[in-house]
Write an enzyme that holds these catalytic residues in place. Structure first.
Site, PDB file in Angstrom:
ATOM      1  N   ASP A   1       0.773  -0.568   0.513  1.00  0.00           N
ATOM      2  CA  ASP A   1       0.474  -0.069  -0.060  1.00  0.00           C
ATOM      3  C   ASP A   1       1.143   1.130   0.255  1.00  0.00           C
ATOM      4  OD1 ASP A   1      -1.611   2.009   1.095  1.00  0.00           O
ATOM      5  OD2 ASP A   1      -3.378   0.055   1.436  1.00  0.00           O
ATOM      6  N   ASN A   2       0.427   2.515  -0.548  1.00  0.00           N
ATOM      7  CA  ASN A   2       1.208   3.661  -0.442  1.00  0.00           C
ATOM      8  C   ASN A   2       1.300   5.236   0.078  1.00  0.00           C
ATOM      9  OD1 ASN A   2      -0.846   4.397  -1.775  1.00  0.00           O
ATOM     10  ND2 ASN A   2       0.265   4.862  -3.857  1.00  0.00           N
ATOM     11  N   LEU A   3      -0.586   3.681   1.441  1.00  0.00           N
ATOM     12  CA  LEU A   3      -0.952   4.867   2.084  1.00  0.00           C
ATOM     13  C   LEU A   3      -1.534   6.317   1.720  1.00  0.00           C
ATOM     14  CD1 LEU A   3       1.901   4.248   4.786  1.00  0.00           C
ATOM     15  CD2 LEU A   3       0.384   3.437   4.628  1.00  0.00           C
TER      16      LEU A   3
ATOM     17  N   PHE B   1      -6.773  -4.520  -3.983  1.00  0.00           N
ATOM     18  CA  PHE B   1      -7.503  -3.627  -3.806  1.00  0.00           C
ATOM     19  C   PHE B   1      -7.823  -2.000  -4.102  1.00  0.00           C
ATOM     20  CE2 PHE B   1      -8.662  -6.852  -0.400  1.00  0.00           C
ATOM     21  CZ  PHE B   1     -10.083  -7.084  -0.093  1.00  0.00           C
TER      22      PHE B   1
ATOM     23  N   ASN C   1      -4.076   5.612 -11.468  1.00  0.00           N
ATOM     24  CA  ASN C   1      -4.360   4.821 -10.267  1.00  0.00           C
ATOM     25  C   ASN C   1      -4.997   2.877 -10.623  1.00  0.00           C
ATOM     26  OD1 ASN C   1      -3.740   5.059  -7.220  1.00  0.00           O
ATOM     27  ND2 ASN C   1      -3.242   7.200  -8.566  1.00  0.00           N
TER      28      ASN C   1
ATOM     29  N   SER D   1     -17.039  -3.068  -8.437  1.00  0.00           N
ATOM     30  CA  SER D   1     -18.115  -2.808  -7.774  1.00  0.00           C
ATOM     31  C   SER D   1     -19.276  -2.403  -9.023  1.00  0.00           C
ATOM     32  CB  SER D   1     -17.701  -1.006  -8.215  1.00  0.00           C
ATOM     33  OG  SER D   1     -19.071  -0.010  -7.395  1.00  0.00           O
TER      34      SER D   1
ATOM     35  N   TYR E   1     -14.894   7.577 -12.172  1.00  0.00           N
ATOM     36  CA  TYR E   1     -14.605   6.432 -10.993  1.00  0.00           C
ATOM     37  C   TYR E   1     -14.449   5.086 -11.916  1.00  0.00           C
ATOM     38  CZ  TYR E   1     -14.762   2.818  -7.249  1.00  0.00           C
ATOM     39  OH  TYR E   1     -15.261   1.905  -6.496  1.00  0.00           O
TER      40      TYR E   1
ATOM     41  N   LYS F   1     -13.653   1.310 -13.550  1.00  0.00           N
ATOM     42  CA  LYS F   1     -13.592  -0.092 -12.989  1.00  0.00           C
ATOM     43  C   LYS F   1     -13.909  -0.760 -14.114  1.00  0.00           C
ATOM     44  CE  LYS F   1     -12.810   0.594  -8.872  1.00  0.00           C
ATOM     45  NZ  LYS F   1     -12.138  -0.950  -8.056  1.00  0.00           N
TER      46      LYS F   1
ATOM     47  N   ASN G   1     -22.515  -2.498  -1.332  1.00  0.00           N
ATOM     48  CA  ASN G   1     -22.342  -1.384  -0.838  1.00  0.00           C
ATOM     49  C   ASN G   1     -22.372  -1.739   0.639  1.00  0.00           C
ATOM     50  OD1 ASN G   1     -24.506  -0.030  -3.056  1.00  0.00           O
ATOM     51  ND2 ASN G   1     -24.355   2.495  -1.503  1.00  0.00           N
TER      52      ASN G   1
ATOM     53  N   PHE H   1     -30.153  13.547  -0.068  1.00  0.00           N
ATOM     54  CA  PHE H   1     -30.313  13.558  -1.345  1.00  0.00           C
ATOM     55  C   PHE H   1     -31.817  13.227  -2.353  1.00  0.00           C
ATOM     56  CE2 PHE H   1     -24.811  13.260  -0.692  1.00  0.00           C
ATOM     57  CZ  PHE H   1     -24.963  14.828  -1.130  1.00  0.00           C
TER      58      PHE H   1
HETATM   59  P1  NAD Z   1      -9.511   2.474   0.430  1.00  0.00           P
HETATM   60  O1  NAD Z   1      -9.377   4.029  -0.247  1.00  0.00           O
HETATM   61  O2  NAD Z   1     -10.007   2.761   1.722  1.00  0.00           O
HETATM   62  O3  NAD Z   1      -8.363   1.512   0.602  1.00  0.00           O
HETATM   63  C1  NAD Z   1      -7.555   1.763  -0.666  1.00  0.00           C
HETATM   64  C2  NAD Z   1      -6.387   1.210  -0.699  1.00  0.00           C
HETATM   65  O4  NAD Z   1      -5.505   1.602  -1.519  1.00  0.00           O
HETATM   66  C3  NAD Z   1      -5.518   2.889  -0.026  1.00  0.00           C
HETATM   67  O5  NAD Z   1      -4.578   2.360   1.789  1.00  0.00           O
HETATM   68  C4  NAD Z   1      -4.915   3.413  -0.441  1.00  0.00           C
HETATM   69  O6  NAD Z   1      -3.793   3.867   0.363  1.00  0.00           O
HETATM   70  C5  NAD Z   1      -4.128   2.360  -1.107  1.00  0.00           C
HETATM   71  N1  NAD Z   1      -3.717   2.766  -2.331  1.00  0.00           N
HETATM   72  C6  NAD Z   1      -4.400   3.574  -3.877  1.00  0.00           C
HETATM   73  N2  NAD Z   1      -3.819   3.932  -4.584  1.00  0.00           N
HETATM   74  C7  NAD Z   1      -1.912   3.514  -4.148  1.00  0.00           C
HETATM   75  C8  NAD Z   1      -2.001   3.370  -5.314  1.00  0.00           C
HETATM   76  N3  NAD Z   1      -1.356   3.450  -6.440  1.00  0.00           N
HETATM   77  N4  NAD Z   1      -0.843   2.169  -4.580  1.00  0.00           N
HETATM   78  C9  NAD Z   1      -0.930   0.920  -3.799  1.00  0.00           C
HETATM   79  N5  NAD Z   1      -1.442   1.674  -2.759  1.00  0.00           N
HETATM   80  C10 NAD Z   1      -2.446   2.771  -3.404  1.00  0.00           C
HETATM   81  O7  NAD Z   1     -10.695   2.246  -0.418  1.00  0.00           O
HETATM   82  P2  NAD Z   1     -11.591   0.908   0.040  1.00  0.00           P
HETATM   83  O8  NAD Z   1     -13.063   1.179   0.497  1.00  0.00           O
HETATM   84  O9  NAD Z   1     -10.829  -0.573   0.655  1.00  0.00           O
HETATM   85  O10 NAD Z   1     -11.902   0.408  -1.170  1.00  0.00           O
HETATM   86  C11 NAD Z   1     -10.796  -1.630  -2.063  1.00  0.00           C
HETATM   87  C12 NAD Z   1     -11.316  -0.986  -3.290  1.00  0.00           C
HETATM   88  O11 NAD Z   1     -12.399  -1.345  -3.006  1.00  0.00           O
HETATM   89  C13 NAD Z   1     -11.078  -0.096  -4.202  1.00  0.00           C
HETATM   90  O12 NAD Z   1     -10.812  -0.645  -5.446  1.00  0.00           O
HETATM   91  C14 NAD Z   1     -12.441   0.208  -4.182  1.00  0.00           C
HETATM   92  O13 NAD Z   1     -12.400   0.743  -5.498  1.00  0.00           O
HETATM   93  C15 NAD Z   1     -13.658  -1.101  -4.482  1.00  0.00           C
HETATM   94  N6  NAD Z   1     -14.782  -0.727  -4.370  1.00  0.00           N
HETATM   95  C16 NAD Z   1     -14.784   0.151  -3.086  1.00  0.00           C
HETATM   96  C17 NAD Z   1     -16.494   0.550  -2.378  1.00  0.00           C
HETATM   97  C18 NAD Z   1     -16.501   1.053  -1.051  1.00  0.00           C
HETATM   98  O14 NAD Z   1     -17.677   1.170  -1.097  1.00  0.00           O
HETATM   99  N7  NAD Z   1     -15.418   1.003  -0.845  1.00  0.00           N
HETATM  100  C19 NAD Z   1     -17.360  -0.225  -3.051  1.00  0.00           C
HETATM  101  C20 NAD Z   1     -17.285  -1.174  -4.522  1.00  0.00           C
HETATM  102  C21 NAD Z   1     -16.139  -0.901  -4.954  1.00  0.00           C
HETATM  103  N1  UDP Z   2     -27.171   9.941   0.667  1.00  0.00           N
HETATM  104  C1  UDP Z   2     -27.187  10.210   0.941  1.00  0.00           C
HETATM  105  N2  UDP Z   2     -26.286  11.541   1.352  1.00  0.00           N
HETATM  106  C2  UDP Z   2     -25.236  11.517   1.902  1.00  0.00           C
HETATM  107  C3  UDP Z   2     -24.424  10.507   0.853  1.00  0.00           C
HETATM  108  C4  UDP Z   2     -25.196  10.055   0.407  1.00  0.00           C
HETATM  109  O1  UDP Z   2     -29.056  11.167   1.031  1.00  0.00           O
HETATM  110  O2  UDP Z   2     -24.097  11.709   2.312  1.00  0.00           O
HETATM  111  C5  UDP Z   2     -27.380   8.946   0.119  1.00  0.00           C
HETATM  112  C6  UDP Z   2     -27.339   8.929  -2.114  1.00  0.00           C
HETATM  113  O3  UDP Z   2     -28.188   9.639  -2.595  1.00  0.00           O
HETATM  114  C7  UDP Z   2     -27.696   6.885  -1.840  1.00  0.00           C
HETATM  115  C8  UDP Z   2     -27.832   5.862  -0.496  1.00  0.00           C
HETATM  116  O4  UDP Z   2     -27.228   7.464  -0.056  1.00  0.00           O
HETATM  117  O5  UDP Z   2     -28.973   7.115  -1.669  1.00  0.00           O
HETATM  118  C9  UDP Z   2     -25.642   6.046  -1.413  1.00  0.00           C
HETATM  119  O6  UDP Z   2     -25.332   6.469  -1.031  1.00  0.00           O
HETATM  120  P1  UDP Z   2     -23.967   6.307  -1.644  1.00  0.00           P
HETATM  121  O7  UDP Z   2     -22.376   7.820  -1.858  1.00  0.00           O
HETATM  122  O8  UDP Z   2     -23.064   5.910  -0.449  1.00  0.00           O
HETATM  123  O9  UDP Z   2     -23.199   4.844  -1.956  1.00  0.00           O
HETATM  124  P2  UDP Z   2     -23.823   4.829  -4.064  1.00  0.00           P
HETATM  125  O10 UDP Z   2     -24.588   5.641  -3.993  1.00  0.00           O
HETATM  126  O11 UDP Z   2     -22.637   5.097  -4.242  1.00  0.00           O
HETATM  127  O12 UDP Z   2     -24.828   3.380  -4.076  1.00  0.00           O
END
Ligand code: NAD
Ligand code: UDP
Length: 338
Positions: free
Chosen positions: A31-33, A80, A99, A124, A148, A152, A178, A217
């Site tokens: 991880d790059n933090l 991830f 990225n 996602s 974004y 993906k 989610n 929203f």
């Molecule tokens: P997060 O930001 O908490 O974790 C991602 C980690 O990747 C971080 O620790 C960050 O420092 C590291 N990182 C970013 N760019 C990097 C790079 N170039 N090299 C090395 N490390 C790097 O996010 P998360 O919520 O844990 O999500 C993890 C994955 O799941 C992501 O790919 C995200 O797109 C995907 N995802 C997340 C959600 C969500 O709602 N959290 C939903 C669907 C998909």
């Molecule tokens: N949402 C909201 N207020 C906020 C953040 C999210 O009403 O401050 C709503 C958003 O419109 C959606 C749901 O909560 O209906 C989930 O949003 P989130 O961004 O967490 O996930 P995503 O929309 O990417 O599924």
């Protein structure tokens, strides 16, 4: 099994690393933090008894990755690492493509050089765009509405082509719905920097007093109460889904695609209510305009993962909100600096 976990210091990666340790696997975190703190490593050790190896580095550094893969006898990679804020991706598309897309290509190239042929990728439900109906199955058409989501989708397409050309690889695309909740110990959780984009972190910061009120929203969607409906899944269930994917299809050549969701949809107002009863705090809210690009409702058909991975989401809405609250109230400002 030694598994490289890119982004393993982040929200989902840290919880998955813990569940991997419990399953007898050895996570090696890379991880790059950029969006995480070093303290996460101590928290993983505190709850699992094991401090994973950690390499601070960027997935776009191929030479470093090849060395890490070889030196640690890595057999599989869970990927991830990436950027995940939809709004930010609109303002900084180049950073997102670099990225998320370029970073993944560099990683796969490094894996090829090191002879590692098993990859699990964090995708996602955003790849379903605005679905024509719910629940969503894996064969629904895919599309993207922002950089974004497009990153993906592009990665999914690149990996699909790559697997076709390299049939002895196992590549698994996990489409998360989610993710919410925290480790039940309250030691680990989601720690967004700045103003949270997602609903649950925002709600919990309102409950803990960091923010005055939630903006809901839109209340005129064609849903049960007019607010948006999503498939919220406990991060511990999601983490178990990664372990199951490695165990069930990690050694099977092919391209594997799974929804990781519960199959249930909850509205924004239902989430607020559940959080209020878990925390015993009021969550004041105001209805505001719809957020551009939002869809009305979205939930998974999780049957494919149930059948093929022998995995299902088991934690309840109460656990999601109680665990989030435990994390948020024990760590009101998130993780401390190392
Ligand atoms: P997060 O930001 O908490 O974790 C991602 C980690 O990747 C971080 O620790 C960050 O420092 C590291 N990182 C970013 N760019 C990097 C790079 N170039 N090299 C090395 N490390 C790097 O996010 P998360 O919520 O844990 O999500 C993890 C994955 O799941 C992501 O790919 C995200 O797109 C995907 N995802 C997340 C959600 C969500 O709602 N959290 C939903 C669907 C998909
Ligand atoms: N949402 C909201 N207020 C906020 C953040 C999210 O009403 O401050 C709503 C958003 O419109 C959606 C749901 O909560 O209906 C989930 O949003 P989130 O961004 O967490 O996930 P995503 O929309 O990417 O599924």
């Amino acid at each position: 099994m030694n598994v490289l976990v890119t982004g393993g210091m982040g929200y989902i990666g840290s919880h998955t690393s813990i569940q991997m340790i419990h399953a007898g696997m050895t996570p090696v975190i890379f991880d790059n933090l950029y969006n995480s703190k070093k303290t996460v490593l101590e928290r993983i050790e505190k709850v699992s008894g094991v401090k994973p190896a950690f390499i601070e580095g960027d997935i776009r550094n191929k030479e470093l990755l090849v060395n890490v893969l070889k030196d640690n006898n890595i057999e599989a990679v869970i990927h991830f690492a990436g950027l995940k804020a939809v709004g930010e991706s609109v303002a900084k598309p180049l950073e997102y493509y670099d990225n998320n897309v370029n970073g993944t290509l560099v990683l796969v190239d490094a894996m090829r050089e090191a002879g590692v042929k098993t990859l699990v990728f964090s995708s996602s439900a955003t790849v379903y765009g605005d679905p024509a109906s719910v629940p969503i199955t894996e064969d629904f058409p895919t599309s993207a509405t922002n950089p974004y989501g497009r990153s993906k989708l592009m990665v999914e397409e690149c990996l699909t082509d790559f697997q076709k050309a390299n049939p002895d690889w196992s590549i698994t695309l996990l489409r998360y719905f989610n993710p919410v909740g925290s480790h039940p110990s309250g030691e680990l959780g989601e720690d967004p920097q700045g103003i949270p984009n997602n609903l649950m972190p925002f709600v919990s910061q309102v409950a803990v007093g960091r923010r005055d009120f939630l903006s809901v929203f839109g209340s005129d969607y064609p849903t049960k109460d007019g607010t948006g409906v999503r498939d919220y899944i406990h991060v511990m269930d999601l983490s178990d889904g990664h372990v199951a994917a490695l165990q069930k299809v990690g050694s099977k050549h092919g391209l594997h695609v799974y929804n990781l969701g519960t199959g249930n949809g909850y509205s924004v107002l239902e989430m607020v209510k559940a959080f209020e009863s878990a925390s015993g705090r009021e969550v004041p809210y105001q209805i505001v305009d719809r957020r551009p690009g939002d869809i009305a409702e979205c939930w998974a058909d999780p049957k494919k993962a149930m059948t093929e991975l022998d995995w299902r989401a088991e934690r309840t809405l109460e656990q999601m909100t109680e665990d989030t609250w435990r994390w948020q109230s024990n760590n009101p400002q998130g993780y401390p600096e190392a």
